[in-house]
Design a protein around this motif. Structure first.
Motif, PDB file in Angstrom:
ATOM      1  N   ASP A  59     -11.069  33.143   0.982  1.00 42.09           N
ATOM      2  CA  ASP A  59     -11.179  34.226   1.964  1.00 42.09           C
ATOM      3  C   ASP A  59     -12.597  34.767   2.052  1.00 42.09           C
ATOM      4  OD1 ASP A  59      -7.905  35.243   1.127  1.00 42.09           O
ATOM      5  OD2 ASP A  59      -8.600  34.573   3.090  1.00 42.09           O
ATOM      6  N   ASP A  60     -13.123  35.075   0.900  1.00 44.06           N
ATOM      7  CA  ASP A  60     -14.474  35.634   0.896  1.00 44.06           C
ATOM      8  C   ASP A  60     -15.221  35.131  -0.314  1.00 44.06           C
ATOM      9  OD1 ASP A  60     -13.368  38.356   2.615  1.00 44.06           O
ATOM     10  OD2 ASP A  60     -15.332  37.469   3.055  1.00 44.06           O
ATOM     11  N   PHE A  61     -16.494  35.026  -0.149  1.00 43.65           N
ATOM     12  CA  PHE A  61     -17.265  34.337  -1.157  1.00 43.65           C
ATOM     13  C   PHE A  61     -18.701  34.744  -0.966  1.00 43.65           C
ATOM     14  CE2 PHE A  61     -17.520  31.059  -4.158  1.00 43.65           C
ATOM     15  CZ  PHE A  61     -18.545  30.173  -3.864  1.00 43.65           C
ATOM     16  N   GLY A  62     -19.401  35.059  -2.026  1.00 42.96           N
ATOM     17  CA  GLY A  62     -20.781  35.432  -1.811  1.00 42.96           C
ATOM     18  C   GLY A  62     -21.476  35.734  -3.112  1.00 42.96           C
ATOM     19  N   PRO A  63     -22.698  36.175  -3.015  1.00 47.12           N
ATOM     20  CA  PRO A  63     -23.519  36.314  -4.215  1.00 47.12           C
ATOM     21  C   PRO A  63     -23.237  37.571  -5.036  1.00 47.12           C
ATOM     22  CG  PRO A  63     -24.777  36.960  -2.297  1.00 47.12           C
ATOM     23  CD  PRO A  63     -23.452  36.494  -1.790  1.00 47.12           C
ATOM     24  N   ARG A 117     -30.527  38.013  -1.843  1.00 49.82           N
ATOM     25  CA  ARG A 117     -29.080  38.139  -1.680  1.00 49.82           C
ATOM     26  C   ARG A 117     -28.655  37.934  -0.227  1.00 49.82           C
ATOM     27  NH1 ARG A 117     -28.075  38.871  -6.515  1.00 49.82           N
ATOM     28  NH2 ARG A 117     -25.887  38.504  -6.691  1.00 49.82           N
ATOM     29  N   LEU A 142     -28.426  34.354   0.560  1.00 51.65           N
ATOM     30  CA  LEU A 142     -27.282  33.740  -0.099  1.00 51.65           C
ATOM     31  C   LEU A 142     -25.982  34.109   0.614  1.00 51.65           C
ATOM     32  CD1 LEU A 142     -28.457  34.273  -3.776  1.00 51.65           C
ATOM     33  CD2 LEU A 142     -28.107  32.067  -2.662  1.00 51.65           C
ATOM     34  N   ARG A 143     -25.940  35.330   1.160  1.00 51.54           N
ATOM     35  CA  ARG A 143     -24.739  35.711   1.924  1.00 51.54           C
ATOM     36  C   ARG A 143     -24.609  34.852   3.155  1.00 51.54           C
ATOM     37  NH1 ARG A 143     -26.295  41.131   0.857  1.00 51.54           N
ATOM     38  NH2 ARG A 143     -25.113  41.736  -0.992  1.00 51.54           N
ATOM     39  N   ARG A 178      -8.225  35.029  10.666  1.00 51.67           N
ATOM     40  CA  ARG A 178      -9.675  34.963  10.424  1.00 51.67           C
ATOM     41  C   ARG A 178     -10.003  33.614   9.798  1.00 51.67           C
ATOM     42  NH1 ARG A 178     -13.368  37.642   5.965  1.00 51.67           N
ATOM     43  NH2 ARG A 178     -15.365  37.579   7.061  1.00 51.67           N
ATOM     44  N   PRO A 179     -10.948  32.896  10.389  1.00 48.93           N
ATOM     45  CA  PRO A 179     -11.302  31.588   9.809  1.00 48.93           C
ATOM     46  C   PRO A 179     -11.674  31.733   8.339  1.00 48.93           C
ATOM     47  CG  PRO A 179     -12.439  31.911  11.883  1.00 48.93           C
ATOM     48  CD  PRO A 179     -11.752  33.207  11.571  1.00 48.93           C
ATOM     49  N   LYS A 180     -11.169  30.826   7.562  1.00 48.56           N
ATOM     50  CA  LYS A 180     -11.448  30.890   6.136  1.00 48.56           C
ATOM     51  C   LYS A 180     -12.702  30.069   5.815  1.00 48.56           C
ATOM     52  CE  LYS A 180      -6.893  31.998   4.492  1.00 48.56           C
ATOM     53  NZ  LYS A 180      -7.069  33.388   4.918  1.00 48.56           N
ATOM     54  N   LEU A 181     -13.283  30.399   4.704  1.00 47.49           N
ATOM     55  CA  LEU A 181     -14.379  29.587   4.179  1.00 47.49           C
ATOM     56  C   LEU A 181     -13.769  28.316   3.607  1.00 47.49           C
ATOM     57  CD1 LEU A 181     -16.215  32.392   2.202  1.00 47.49           C
ATOM     58  CD2 LEU A 181     -16.984  31.372   4.342  1.00 47.49           C
ATOM     59  N   LEU A 182     -14.436  27.205   3.826  1.00 50.18           N
ATOM     60  CA  LEU A 182     -13.920  25.927   3.356  1.00 50.18           C
ATOM     61  C   LEU A 182     -15.025  25.229   2.566  1.00 50.18           C
ATOM     62  CD1 LEU A 182     -11.518  23.964   3.615  1.00 50.18           C
ATOM     63  CD2 LEU A 182     -12.629  23.050   5.660  1.00 50.18           C
ATOM     64  N   LEU A 183     -14.780  24.954   1.313  1.00 51.61           N
ATOM     65  CA  LEU A 183     -15.799  24.289   0.517  1.00 51.61           C
ATOM     66  C   LEU A 183     -15.154  23.489  -0.602  1.00 51.61           C
ATOM     67  CD1 LEU A 183     -17.398  26.819  -1.963  1.00 51.61           C
ATOM     68  CD2 LEU A 183     -15.780  27.579  -0.271  1.00 51.61           C
ATOM     69  N   ALA A 204     -23.324  31.479   2.277  1.00 52.48           N
ATOM     70  CA  ALA A 204     -21.879  31.440   2.049  1.00 52.48           C
ATOM     71  C   ALA A 204     -21.146  31.345   3.383  1.00 52.48           C
ATOM     72  CB  ALA A 204     -21.429  32.677   1.274  1.00 52.48           C
ATOM     73  N   GLU A 205     -21.640  32.030   4.387  1.00 58.43           N
ATOM     74  CA  GLU A 205     -20.987  32.010   5.696  1.00 58.43           C
ATOM     75  C   GLU A 205     -21.013  30.637   6.338  1.00 58.43           C
ATOM     76  OE1 GLU A 205     -19.056  34.149   7.595  1.00 58.43           O
ATOM     77  OE2 GLU A 205     -18.950  35.004   5.577  1.00 58.43           O
ATOM     78  N   GLU A 206     -21.936  29.801   5.914  1.00 54.95           N
ATOM     79  CA  GLU A 206     -21.982  28.431   6.460  1.00 54.95           C
ATOM     80  C   GLU A 206     -20.706  27.665   6.161  1.00 54.95           C
ATOM     81  OE1 GLU A 206     -25.320  26.056   5.288  1.00 54.95           O
ATOM     82  OE2 GLU A 206     -26.782  27.545   5.966  1.00 54.95           O
ATOM     83  N   PHE A 207     -19.969  28.118   5.139  1.00 47.91           N
ATOM     84  CA  PHE A 207     -18.738  27.432   4.788  1.00 47.91           C
ATOM     85  C   PHE A 207     -17.602  27.764   5.765  1.00 47.91           C
ATOM     86  CE2 PHE A 207     -20.274  25.446   1.153  1.00 47.91           C
ATOM     87  CZ  PHE A 207     -20.814  26.329   0.233  1.00 47.91           C
ATOM     88  N   ARG A 208     -17.824  28.758   6.630  1.00 52.31           N
ATOM     89  CA  ARG A 208     -16.722  29.163   7.503  1.00 52.31           C
ATOM     90  C   ARG A 208     -16.612  28.277   8.746  1.00 52.31           C
ATOM     91  NH1 ARG A 208     -14.223  33.840   6.456  1.00 52.31           N
ATOM     92  NH2 ARG A 208     -16.011  34.814   5.475  1.00 52.31           N
TER      93      ARG A 208
END
Lengths: 290, 581
Positions: free
Chosen positions: B380-384, A279, A282-283, B201-206, A286-290
């Motif tokens: 905004d937020d994204f994760g497992p 996990r 994977l977190r 706050r920088p947003k996640l972009l995908l 996800a932060e790589e997208f910022r």
């Protein structure tokens, strides 16, 4: 009962052999069973993958894990199984329709890639289970219900094609010479890379040309002096038959070379099954997208 | 966040020929806004070619969440001259088109749009020493026009070019500064595209492809086999770059038939496996899909839809594989079909697809489309954490069994039979495409066939209980219900919100989980509405037909769009407004 191997799958004690009496498949089954004993390959360590046709039934008659899949796709299934479980020895079996027709593209790329898979082709020059259509390896002029005027293309030469596409183990056997065939299967399985073995056999029901006698008059083991590392010599052997003449059909190992096995090119395949992701990783991903 | 001030909602578009650097310009501007904390939705509208033609990226920026394109542009960067004329009509009044040339060349002040010229090439050569820095000049000017600080652009340019060495970075920065300064104060103030520095706050972009890949990694995918096909290739690329780190085998197969069958072989051997393709590739995989159904092998197949039939538009938007996905392959077997509505939903759907495919030993299809696959949307937020993953072989169904006693296709009440991997001591893993008995040997026995087919179909009951989420907005019954699936939900929801503000009583029903169909949930919502309108991107109204088949309720109106372009909220406001009654 003829052709019954020693090792049988327990539930398959009741699995009826649905091949015609005298079918060449029995010889291939016998040789394969003998080869597995010699290799000391326990059923937990290997898998058979087959396609559709009479040859496709072979795995049912052995005690093994098997994937009896779609016509022509055994090599793709075998490939996937190897990539998922590099510890599994995988043997793909199929007829000339499976391997040289429907599944030709997979075979071509297996020659090139060199995955550690053994491929045994039951080559009888005809489509038996579907009752007698010509196969890519049937002789030109073959008359059938679909080709009342005879086929108009020469037979495919699969061993020459294999050599041309970069295959690292190219051999031919004969279902009527089971001792030699056993040796060839053992060698193909032991070969690190794609072990390609074309096995000639008659179809007693639908091929009146290439009969047991026809083959016995022509098959000859390759001379002991042949160097399997010599590609030119291998091509010459392969081009003997099918070729200008059908007086002599060489059998044996035509070519053998070492090249990196395809699976070693994948960073994810270290030893045994690849690991997954936790996990935390994977977190961070996800932060790589910022 | 905007307070009593007007909501910021502008579109910055970059247009030009393929090969002119639209992608870099578009990506840089997109990152600029996302890093500043803005919400955005960036849609690439491209032709199927590598050079020439006409391509554009529409970057819609807002301080509130958005999920679709707008119909007009506020600011446009024209990298080639033909783009100036091609897009004049779509600009908002007073909108600015920035193009190459000396200020005096510009045709400023013409009706509608205003053309501002900056000499990208000349400045690039003078300050950077090469024409190729013209993109940096252009980006500098765009940054000024958008009201963003130059240093935000500088950070991005440094990051983009640090690999190429200090000289290249310096040249880019110098050129960007020149472009920034070339925009006069008056123009900057008048440009109707103010996206001032937010400092949020920088947003996640995908994009959707990345989201699918991420969801797959969360699910523990171990094998991806695929063949490149627009617009699905992005999934393969995302996973290929991470294969070593995440222990994934990424195999580019020789054709799509190989792709699905390699995935099935891997699944049989115990790995979570997937492939992604578009309609044409899926067509080649259809026999394999049937093998998954018959041999009961879990597999995830992502179909990124694009216009067909046949080659169609390789790089454009459509939603015409819905009914195909429901019925593909001969005979009958259960499957899951997802149709996520945005990138977040796509990640969730993909992860869930693996879980459910494994649990029920069926194929799971995830329908995306070009808009979803290629659009970048901020999150905004994204994760497992929301993306659960179980171990498919954790319970050991053969534990303690006598040798050879394990029955792979045992007739169970649920229809789901126990599974072991090849190599399990004392038992055998068998998989087979013929009709078979409980041990996995072929048989033509009629009674066995009835029982085995019934067993497979029986899985559907359990599947339906765990599946079939629907999303309605605003969550209370509305006189007119607008039904949609997949990525059209962004535009539908936006249109519904706008119409409700004008007192037109509409609501949205979005179906991201299409099969097993959520009969009860859909029927309940239909019962509460007077009119049913369907919105979808195909030419025969497939969702409408599905709803009618499932509920007997026929849409009162269908809004179809099949020109290869996505809906904007504005277009739907008009079209739904016409039929809302």
């Amino acid at each position: 009962m003829s052709g019954r191997p020693d090792r049988e799958s327990a539930p398959a004690d009741r699995v009826e052999r649905t091949w015609c009496p005298g079918c060449g498949n029995f010889g291939i089954l016998t040789a394969l069973a003998a080869a597995l004993r010699e290799l000391e390959l326990e059923p937990e360590r290997f898998a058979l993958v087959s396609g559709i046709g009479q040859a496709g039934k072979l795995p049912h008659y052995l005690d093994c894990n098997f994937l009896h899949g779609l016509h022509g796709r055994a090599l793709a299934h075998a490939h996937g199984a190897r990539l998922a479980d590099p510890g599994l020895t995988v043997i793909a079996v199929g007829g000339d329709g499976d391997m040289y027709g429907e599944g030709g593209n997979h075979l071509l790329h297996a020659f090139r890639r060199n995955p550690d898979i053994t491929c045994i082709v039951h080559n009888n020059g005809v489509y038996g289970l579907t009752k007698g259509q010509p196969a890519p390896t049937g002789a030109q002029g073959f008359v059938s219900r679909l080709t009342p005027h005879g086929t108009s293309a020469p037979a495919l030469n699969p061993l020459a094609a294999a050599l041309g596409a970069g295959a690292t183990f190219v051999a031919r056997g004969f279902a009527g010479a089971t001792e030699q065939l056993t040796v060839l299967i053992v060698a193909a399985v032991r070969h690190r890379g794609f072990g390609f073995l074309d096995v000639l056999q008659p179809c007693v029901s639908f091929n009146r040309v290439n009969t047991w006698d026809w083959y016995r008059e022509r098959v000859r083991p390759v001379e002991p002096g042949h160097d399997p590392a010599d590609l030119d010599a291998a091509f010459r052997l392969a081009l003997e038959w099918p070729g200008a003449s059908d007086e002599r059909i060489p059998t044996g190992i035509f070519y053998r070379a070492e090249r990196p096995v395809y699976e070693t090119g994948f960073p994810a395949l270290g030893h045994g099954r690849p690991a997954g992701a936790d996990r935390e990783k994977l977190r961070r991903l996800a932060e790589e997208f910022r | 966040m905007s307070s009593i001030a007007e909501v910021i909602d502008v579109t910055v578009t970059v247009a030009g020929e393929a090969g002119q650097g639209i992608r870099l310009a578009g990506e840089t501007l997109t990152r600029l806004f996302a890093r500043d904390g803005y919400h955005l939705f960036a849609y690439p509208d491209v032709m199927s070619r590598i050079r020439g033609g006409h391509n554009l990226t529409r970057i819609r920026v807002s301080d509130e969440p958005i999920a679709c394109i707008a119909a007009r542009s506020n600011l446009l960067l024209a990298l080639d001259e033909s783009s100036v004329e091609a897009h004049r009509a779509e600009m908002v009044p007073g909108g600015v088109i920035l193009a190459e040339g000396e200020p005096a060349d510009g045709a400023a002040g013409q009706a509608g749009a205003r053309v501002a010229r900056v000499p990208f090439m000349r400045l690039a050569e003078e300050l950077g020493g090469a024409k190729l820095y013209s993109s940096a000049v252009a980006l500098g000017a765009m940054t000024a026009l958008a009201g963003q600080p130059l240093k935000s652009l500088e950070v991005l340019l440094r990051q983009a070019f640090e690999r190429k060495g200090r000289e290249v970075v310096r040249a880019n920065l110098k050129c960007a500064r020149a472009g920034f300064k070339a925009v006069g104060r008056e123009l900057r103030q008048e440009c109707p595209c103010r996206v001032p520095g937010l400092g949020g706050r920088p947003k996640l972009l995908l994009n959707g492809s990345e989201a699918v890949g991420y969801g797959a990694l969360c699910a523990g995918v171990r094998l991806y086999a695929g063949y490149p096909m627009s617009p699905a290739t992005g999934v393969m690329e995302y996973l290929a770059a991470r294969q070593a780190e995440f222990g994934l085998v990424m195999e580019q197969a020789e054709d799509e038939i190989a792709a699905i069958n390699v995935a099935l072989g891997a699944s049989w051997a115990g790995a979570r496996a997937m492939t992604a393709t578009s309609g044409g590739g899926f067509a080649l995989m259809v026999e394999g899909l049937g093998l998954a159904g018959m041999a009961e092998l879990p597999v995830v197949v992502v179909i990124a839809q694009r216009p067909g039939p046949a080659t169609g538009f390789p790089t454009r938007q459509e939603q015409a594989e819905l009914l195909y996905a429901l019925s593909a392959s001969q005979d009958e077997f259960p499957r899951f079909v997802f149709a996520p509505g945005d990138n977040e939903q796509a990640a969730y759907a993909t992860c869930r697809a693996f879980e459910l495919a494994a649990r029920y030993q069926v194929p799971a299809i995830v329908l995306t489309d070009q808009q979803l696959a290629d659009s970048f949307r901020t999150v905004d937020d994204f994760g497992p954490d929301r993306l659960a993953r179980s171990d498919d072989f954790a319970d050991d169904p053969a534990a303690g069994m006598a040798r050879h006693a394990f029955r792979r296709y045992a007739l169970t009440a649920s229809g789901v039979s126990p599974r072991v991997r090849p190599g399990y001591p004392g038992q055998r893993a068998r998989a087979i495409g013929s009709e078979h008995d409980e041990d996995g040997f072929s048989t033509e026995n009629a009674g066995n066939r009835r029982r085995m087919q019934a067993k497979r179909l029986r899985k559907a009951a359990g599947m339906a209980e765990e599946f079939g989420e629907v999303a309605d907005w605003p969550g209370e019954p509305a006189k007119t219900l607008v039904a949609c699936f997949g990525s059209t939900q962004g535009a539908v929801r936006e249109a519904a919100a706008a119409l409700r503000q004008d007192r037109v009583p509409v609501g949205m029903l979005h179906l991201p989980e299409l099969w097993p169909f959520p009969f009860a949930r859909v029927e309940a919502r239909l019962a509460a509405c007077r009119r049913l309108v369907t919105v979808e991107q195909n030419s025969t109204g497939q969702l409408g037909r599905l709803i009618r088949r499932a509920t007997r309720r026929r849409p009162d109106a269908e809004i179809l769009k099949y020109d290869g372009r996505p809906f904007s909220g504005a277009e739907l406001v008009e079209r739904i407004g016409e039929v809302a009654g």
